[in-house]
Design a protein around this motif. Structure first.
Motif, PDB file in Angstrom:
ATOM      1  N   VAL A  88       0.899  -1.349  -0.089  1.00  0.00           N
ATOM      2  CA  VAL A  88       0.031   0.042   0.122  1.00  0.00           C
ATOM      3  C   VAL A  88       1.049   1.187   0.058  1.00  0.00           C
ATOM      4  CG1 VAL A  88      -1.954  -1.043   1.409  1.00  0.00           C
ATOM      5  CG2 VAL A  88      -0.200   0.045   2.449  1.00  0.00           C
ATOM      6  N   LYS A  89       0.557   2.217  -0.594  1.00  0.00           N
ATOM      7  CA  LYS A  89       1.089   3.559  -0.417  1.00  0.00           C
ATOM      8  C   LYS A  89       0.972   4.332   0.799  1.00  0.00           C
ATOM      9  CE  LYS A  89       0.521   4.849  -5.172  1.00  0.00           C
ATOM     10  NZ  LYS A  89       0.496   5.914  -6.220  1.00  0.00           N
ATOM     11  N   LEU A  90       1.945   4.790   1.457  1.00  0.00           N
ATOM     12  CA  LEU A  90       1.787   5.299   2.745  1.00  0.00           C
ATOM     13  C   LEU A  90       0.730   6.292   3.089  1.00  0.00           C
ATOM     14  CD1 LEU A  90       5.754   6.164   3.472  1.00  0.00           C
ATOM     15  CD2 LEU A  90       4.261   4.429   4.368  1.00  0.00           C
ATOM     16  N   ALA A  91       0.155   6.876   2.024  1.00  0.00           N
ATOM     17  CA  ALA A  91      -1.024   7.779   1.884  1.00  0.00           C
ATOM     18  C   ALA A  91      -2.166   7.248   2.565  1.00  0.00           C
ATOM     19  CB  ALA A  91      -1.034   8.289   0.584  1.00  0.00           C
ATOM     20  N   GLU A  92      -2.152   5.668   2.354  1.00  0.00           N
ATOM     21  CA  GLU A  92      -3.434   4.997   3.125  1.00  0.00           C
ATOM     22  C   GLU A  92      -3.308   4.777   4.496  1.00  0.00           C
ATOM     23  OE1 GLU A  92      -4.443   1.485   0.774  1.00  0.00           O
ATOM     24  OE2 GLU A  92      -3.477   1.970  -0.973  1.00  0.00           O
ATOM     25  N   ILE A  93      -2.362   5.107   5.022  1.00  0.00           N
ATOM     26  CA  ILE A  93      -2.043   4.772   6.514  1.00  0.00           C
ATOM     27  C   ILE A  93      -1.432   6.003   7.204  1.00  0.00           C
ATOM     28  CG2 ILE A  93      -1.698   2.158   6.390  1.00  0.00           C
ATOM     29  CD1 ILE A  93       0.973   2.659   6.900  1.00  0.00           C
TER      30      ILE A  93
END
Length: 110
Positions: free
Chosen positions: A4-9
């Motif tokens: 996942v992209k860091l933007a998701e967490i």
């Protein structure tokens, strides 16, 4: 595991001081912080910004805020008015870091 992209967490803030960029990465949850603390290493951040960060990368942990802070030395082409770079102030480096992908458990929910 899934990527996942860091933007998701997490979310990020960034800015500058001279020729260095300061990037704060703040996890949305305690579990998210555990993952970014493990996966978002100095080496990975340096590689992610490899074309623009010519100096060292420092990392600081701020667990009570579920955050990591990175200093990207020599990343702004001189900084401010000395640089020919479009973003000589480092304001977009936080958004750039959020594009990095990491491995999380298949059932991970932020």
């Amino acid at each position: 595991m899934k990527r996942v992209k860091l933007a998701e967490i997490a979310h990020a803030r960034s800015g500058d001081k001279g020729d260095g960029s300061n990037v704060g990465l703040i996890a949305y949850s305690d579990r998210g912080f555990e993952l970014i603390a493990r996966e978002v290493t100095v080496e990975r951040v340096k590689a992610h910004f490899g074309k623009i960060c010519l100096g060292e990368v420092d990392r600081y942990e701020i667990p009570n805020l579920r955050a990591l802070n990175f200093i990207l030395h020599d990343s702004l082409g001189g900084g401010g008015t000395e640089s020919l770079k479009t973003d000589a102030q480092g304001k977009t480096h936080g958004m750039g870091l959020l594009e990095m992908e990491i491995e999380v458990p298949e059932n991970f929910v932020r």
